[in-house]
Enzyme design. Structure first.
Site, PDB file in Angstrom:
ATOM      1  N   THR A  31       0.841  -1.218   0.000  1.00 43.16           N
ATOM      2  CA  THR A  31       0.000   0.000   0.000  1.00 43.16           C
ATOM      3  C   THR A  31       0.871   1.261   0.000  1.00 43.16           C
ATOM      4  O   THR A  31       0.484   2.285  -0.554  1.00 43.16           O
ATOM      5  CB  THR A  31      -0.973   0.050   1.198  1.00 43.16           C
ATOM      6  OG1 THR A  31      -0.229  -0.080   2.397  1.00 43.16           O
ATOM      7  CG2 THR A  31      -2.017  -1.041   1.111  1.00 43.16           C
ATOM      8  N   PHE A  38      -6.772  -5.388  -0.247  1.00 48.89           N
ATOM      9  CA  PHE A  38      -8.100  -5.918  -0.570  1.00 48.89           C
ATOM     10  C   PHE A  38      -9.174  -5.417   0.374  1.00 48.89           C
ATOM     11  O   PHE A  38     -10.197  -4.911  -0.045  1.00 48.89           O
ATOM     12  CB  PHE A  38      -8.039  -7.458  -0.508  1.00 48.89           C
ATOM     13  CG  PHE A  38      -8.055  -8.073  -1.869  1.00 48.89           C
ATOM     14  CD1 PHE A  38      -7.514  -7.401  -2.940  1.00 48.89           C
ATOM     15  CD2 PHE A  38      -8.622  -9.317  -2.080  1.00 48.89           C
ATOM     16  CE1 PHE A  38      -7.526  -7.955  -4.199  1.00 48.89           C
ATOM     17  CE2 PHE A  38      -8.639  -9.880  -3.335  1.00 48.89           C
ATOM     18  CZ  PHE A  38      -8.096  -9.201  -4.396  1.00 48.89           C
ATOM     19  N   GLN A 109       1.727 -13.479  -0.407  1.00 52.28           N
ATOM     20  CA  GLN A 109       0.412 -13.693  -1.037  1.00 52.28           C
ATOM     21  C   GLN A 109       0.239 -12.711  -2.191  1.00 52.28           C
ATOM     22  O   GLN A 109      -0.742 -12.766  -2.907  1.00 52.28           O
ATOM     23  CB  GLN A 109      -0.697 -13.452  -0.013  1.00 52.28           C
ATOM     24  CG  GLN A 109      -0.618 -14.365   1.194  1.00 52.28           C
ATOM     25  CD  GLN A 109      -1.471 -13.854   2.347  1.00 52.28           C
ATOM     26  OE1 GLN A 109      -2.663 -14.101   2.387  1.00 52.28           O
ATOM     27  NE2 GLN A 109      -0.869 -13.158   3.271  1.00 52.28           N
ATOM     28  N   ILE A 111       0.704 -10.561  -5.702  1.00 54.38           N
ATOM     29  CA  ILE A 111       0.858 -10.951  -7.101  1.00 54.38           C
ATOM     30  C   ILE A 111       1.513  -9.823  -7.887  1.00 54.38           C
ATOM     31  O   ILE A 111       1.545  -9.830  -9.108  1.00 54.38           O
ATOM     32  CB  ILE A 111      -0.524 -11.312  -7.705  1.00 54.38           C
ATOM     33  CG1 ILE A 111      -1.551 -10.178  -7.465  1.00 54.38           C
ATOM     34  CG2 ILE A 111      -1.058 -12.603  -7.090  1.00 54.38           C
ATOM     35  CD1 ILE A 111      -2.920 -10.428  -8.098  1.00 54.38           C
ATOM     36  N   HIS A 127       0.261 -17.003  -4.465  1.00 56.11           N
ATOM     37  CA  HIS A 127      -0.870 -16.745  -5.369  1.00 56.11           C
ATOM     38  C   HIS A 127      -0.431 -16.389  -6.785  1.00 56.11           C
ATOM     39  O   HIS A 127      -1.215 -15.839  -7.554  1.00 56.11           O
ATOM     40  CB  HIS A 127      -1.771 -15.646  -4.780  1.00 56.11           C
ATOM     41  CG  HIS A 127      -2.452 -16.066  -3.510  1.00 56.11           C
ATOM     42  ND1 HIS A 127      -2.971 -15.187  -2.594  1.00 56.11           N
ATOM     43  CD2 HIS A 127      -2.680 -17.311  -2.999  1.00 56.11           C
ATOM     44  CE1 HIS A 127      -3.494 -15.868  -1.590  1.00 56.11           C
ATOM     45  NE2 HIS A 127      -3.319 -17.152  -1.797  1.00 56.11           N
ATOM     46  N   CYS A 156      -3.723 -15.836 -27.734  1.00 58.25           N
ATOM     47  CA  CYS A 156      -2.428 -16.413 -28.060  1.00 58.25           C
ATOM     48  C   CYS A 156      -2.108 -16.209 -29.548  1.00 58.25           C
ATOM     49  O   CYS A 156      -2.961 -16.453 -30.411  1.00 58.25           O
ATOM     50  CB  CYS A 156      -2.456 -17.901 -27.726  1.00 58.25           C
ATOM     51  SG  CYS A 156      -0.935 -18.763 -28.103  1.00 58.25           S
ATOM     52  N   ALA A 238       4.133  -0.873   7.605  1.00 62.27           N
ATOM     53  CA  ALA A 238       5.265  -1.780   7.413  1.00 62.27           C
ATOM     54  C   ALA A 238       6.511  -1.057   6.897  1.00 62.27           C
ATOM     55  O   ALA A 238       7.619  -1.268   7.406  1.00 62.27           O
ATOM     56  CB  ALA A 238       4.866  -2.895   6.452  1.00 62.27           C
TER      57      ALA A 238
HETATM   58  P1  NAD Z   1      -5.821  -7.867   2.930  1.00 63.03           P
HETATM   59  O1  NAD Z   1      -6.285  -6.729   2.084  1.00 63.03           O
HETATM   60  O2  NAD Z   1      -6.805  -8.861   3.370  1.00 63.03           O
HETATM   61  O3  NAD Z   1      -5.140  -7.282   4.236  1.00 63.03           O
HETATM   62  C1  NAD Z   1      -4.166  -6.284   4.180  1.00 63.03           C
HETATM   63  C2  NAD Z   1      -3.747  -5.963   5.592  1.00 63.03           C
HETATM   64  O4  NAD Z   1      -2.656  -5.065   5.510  1.00 63.03           O
HETATM   65  C3  NAD Z   1      -4.848  -5.280   6.412  1.00 63.03           C
HETATM   66  O5  NAD Z   1      -4.996  -5.978   7.625  1.00 63.03           O
HETATM   67  C4  NAD Z   1      -4.310  -3.867   6.659  1.00 63.03           C
HETATM   68  O6  NAD Z   1      -4.562  -3.416   7.966  1.00 63.03           O
HETATM   69  C5  NAD Z   1      -2.831  -4.042   6.473  1.00 63.03           C
HETATM   70  N1  NAD Z   1      -2.139  -2.878   5.929  1.00 63.03           N
HETATM   71  C6  NAD Z   1      -2.494  -2.054   4.923  1.00 63.03           C
HETATM   72  N2  NAD Z   1      -1.536  -1.150   4.676  1.00 63.03           N
HETATM   73  C7  NAD Z   1      -0.537  -1.405   5.555  1.00 63.03           C
HETATM   74  C8  NAD Z   1       0.736  -0.823   5.793  1.00 63.03           C
HETATM   75  N3  NAD Z   1       1.199   0.201   5.092  1.00 63.03           N
HETATM   76  N4  NAD Z   1       1.505  -1.377   6.764  1.00 63.03           N
HETATM   77  C9  NAD Z   1       1.064  -2.424   7.515  1.00 63.03           C
HETATM   78  N5  NAD Z   1      -0.135  -2.994   7.338  1.00 63.03           N
HETATM   79  C10 NAD Z   1      -0.915  -2.505   6.354  1.00 63.03           C
HETATM   80  O7  NAD Z   1      -4.591  -8.534   2.168  1.00 63.03           O
HETATM   81  P2  NAD Z   1      -4.012 -10.019   2.250  1.00 63.03           P
HETATM   82  O8  NAD Z   1      -4.039 -10.499   3.639  1.00 63.03           O
HETATM   83  O9  NAD Z   1      -2.753 -10.016   1.490  1.00 63.03           O
HETATM   84  O10 NAD Z   1      -5.076 -10.900   1.453  1.00 63.03           O
HETATM   85  C11 NAD Z   1      -5.612 -10.426   0.254  1.00 63.03           C
HETATM   86  C12 NAD Z   1      -5.386 -11.242  -0.998  1.00 63.03           C
HETATM   87  O11 NAD Z   1      -5.447 -10.316  -2.063  1.00 63.03           O
HETATM   88  C13 NAD Z   1      -4.061 -11.894  -1.104  1.00 63.03           C
HETATM   89  O12 NAD Z   1      -4.320 -13.188  -1.440  1.00 63.03           O
HETATM   90  C14 NAD Z   1      -3.342 -11.217  -2.277  1.00 63.03           C
HETATM   91  O13 NAD Z   1      -2.989 -12.171  -3.237  1.00 63.03           O
HETATM   92  C15 NAD Z   1      -4.367 -10.373  -2.943  1.00 63.03           C
HETATM   93  N6  NAD Z   1      -3.936  -8.968  -3.219  1.00 63.03           N
HETATM   94  C16 NAD Z   1      -2.666  -8.709  -3.633  1.00 63.03           C
HETATM   95  C17 NAD Z   1      -2.262  -7.409  -3.850  1.00 63.03           C
HETATM   96  C18 NAD Z   1      -0.848  -7.174  -4.293  1.00 63.03           C
HETATM   97  O14 NAD Z   1      -0.261  -8.054  -4.923  1.00 63.03           O
HETATM   98  N7  NAD Z   1      -0.258  -6.014  -3.940  1.00 63.03           N
HETATM   99  C19 NAD Z   1      -3.145  -6.344  -3.667  1.00 63.03           C
HETATM  100  C20 NAD Z   1      -4.456  -6.642  -3.269  1.00 63.03           C
HETATM  101  C21 NAD Z   1      -4.840  -7.965  -3.046  1.00 63.03           C
END
Ligand code: NAD
Length: 253
Positions: A31, A38, A109, A111, A127, A156, A238
Site C-alpha cells: 500500500t 483488498f 500472497q 501478485i 498466489h 495467443c 510496514a
Molecule cells: P488484505 O487486504 O486482506 O489485508 C491487508 C492488511 O494489511 C490489512 O490488515 C491492513 O490493515 C494491512 N495494511 C495495509 N496497509 C498497511 C501498511 N502500510 N503497513 C502495515 N499494514 C498494512 O490482504 P491479504 O491479507 O494479502 O489478502 C488479500 C489477498 O489479495 C491476497 O491473497 C493477495 O494475493 C491479494 N492482493 C494482492 C495485492 C498485491 O499483490 N499487492 C493487492 C491486493 C490484493
C-alpha cells in the site's frame, strides 16, 4: 522512549540475533507503493463491488473468468495491475536482509512482483504473479505487457487461446511445488516476520502454522486473528517501521 520506539528497538535486536528469517507478506506491504490492498476501505474489494455490483470473490473466481473473460480482463487492467509501482522500504528492507544472509525467503500472497523488483531472489509467490501469463490452450508464455496492450481479451499468437495471468483465482488450487517450498522454509526458520496481511485468506494464512520457533513478529495496521500468537505485535505501517528498524540495525537498504 514511546511504545513504538521500544518495539522497533526490540525488533532490531531480534533481527540481529536471527539467522534464518522468513517474511510472510500480504497486500499491506504494497500500500505504501500505492497499490490498494483488498479489505481496507478504498481497497480492491470495495472498488470491484461498487463498479461491477458483485462480490469480489465472484469476480475473482475461476468460474467467472470462464463465463465472462471480457469483464475479468476489464477489472484486471483497471483495478489489479500497477505496472509503474516501485518497491517501498518494506520490500527494500527484506531484500537487504536477504543480501546480508539473515533472511532465507519471502513467502508472499502478493501478485505484484515487488519483492522480486526490490531484489529478493528467494520468493515463494503463493498466489502467483501478474507478470507471468500463459495461453490456457497451448501453454505459450507471455509477459504482462502483452496482456495490457491487447484489446479486450488477450489471445495467443500461436493458437488463439485466451492468455491469462498465472495467478490463483478463487476455486483454484495453489501450486504444489510452491506450497511445499514455502512450508519447508517456514519450518526451518528461526523467526517469522509477518507483514501487511489480514491473515484472512486460506489456505495461505494457514502456512504460518508451520513455524516451530518462538519469534513471531506481526507488523500490521489492523488486528489479525493471530495477534495473540505474536511475540512482538507492531500496529503500524510496514515500510515506515522497517525503515526505522534497518536504521537501528545499521543495515543499508
Ligand atoms: P488484505 O487486504 O486482506 O489485508 C491487508 C492488511 O494489511 C490489512 O490488515 C491492513 O490493515 C494491512 N495494511 C495495509 N496497509 C498497511 C501498511 N502500510 N503497513 C502495515 N499494514 C498494512 O490482504 P491479504 O491479507 O494479502 O489478502 C488479500 C489477498 O489479495 C491476497 O491473497 C493477495 O494475493 C491479494 N492482493 C494482492 C495485492 C498485491 O499483490 N499487492 C493487492 C491486493 C490484493
Amino acid at each position: 522512549m514511546d511504545e513504538l520506539e521500544e518495539k522497533i528497538e526490540r525488533l532490531a535486536s531480534m533481527i540481529s540475533e536471527s539467522k534464518r528469517i522468513v517474511a510472510f507478506t500480504g497486500a499491506g506491504v504494497s500500500t505504501e507503493s500505492n497499490i490498494p490492498d483488498f479489505r481496507s476501505s478504498k481497497g480492491v474489494y470495495e472498488s470491484i463491488q461498487k463498479e461491477y455490483k458483485q462480490p469480489a470473490e465472484r469476480l475473482l473466481s475461476h468460474s467467472y473468468f470462464e463465463a465472462h473473460p471480457e469483464i475479468f480482463f476489464d477489472y484486471l487492467r483497471r483495478f489489479l495491475v500497477f505496472p509503474d509501482a516501485l518497491p517501498n522500504d518494506a520490500h527494500k528492507s527484506l531484500a537487504a536482509l536477504e543480501r546480508i544472509g539473515k533472511l532465507s525467503c519471502v513467502v508472499t500472497q502478493n501478485i505484484d512482483g515487488l519483492h522480486t523488483k526490490a531484489g529478493n531472489k528467494n520468493v515463494c509467490e503463493l498466489h502467483g504473479s501478474l507478470y507471468r501469463n500463459y495461453c490456457i490452450k497451448c501453454g505459450e508464455k507471455y509477459d504482462l505487457d502483452f496482456v495490457l496492450s491487447a484489446k479486450d481479451i488477450p489471445r495467443c499468437k500461436k493458437c488463439g487461446g485466451i492468455v491469462r495471468p498465472d495467478v490463483v483465482l478463487y476455486e483454484e488450487l495453489l501450486d504444489e511445488d510452491v506450497m511445499e517450498k514455502a512450508a519447508n522454509e517456514i519450518i526451518n526458520a528461526d523467526m517469522l516476520l509477518i507483514m501487511g496481511t489480514s491473515l484472512a485468506v486460506y489456505p495461505a494464512a494457514g502456512f504460518i502454522r508451520y513455524f516451530r520457533g518462538e519469534n513471531i513478529v506481526i507488523i500490521n495496521r489492523d488486528a489479525t486473528p493471530y495477534d495473540g500468537s505474536a511475540k512482538l505485535l507492531i500496529k503500524a505501517k510496514a515500510g515506515e517501521t522497517m525503515r526505522a528498524v534497518m536504521n537501528k540495525c545499521k543495515i543499508e537498504f
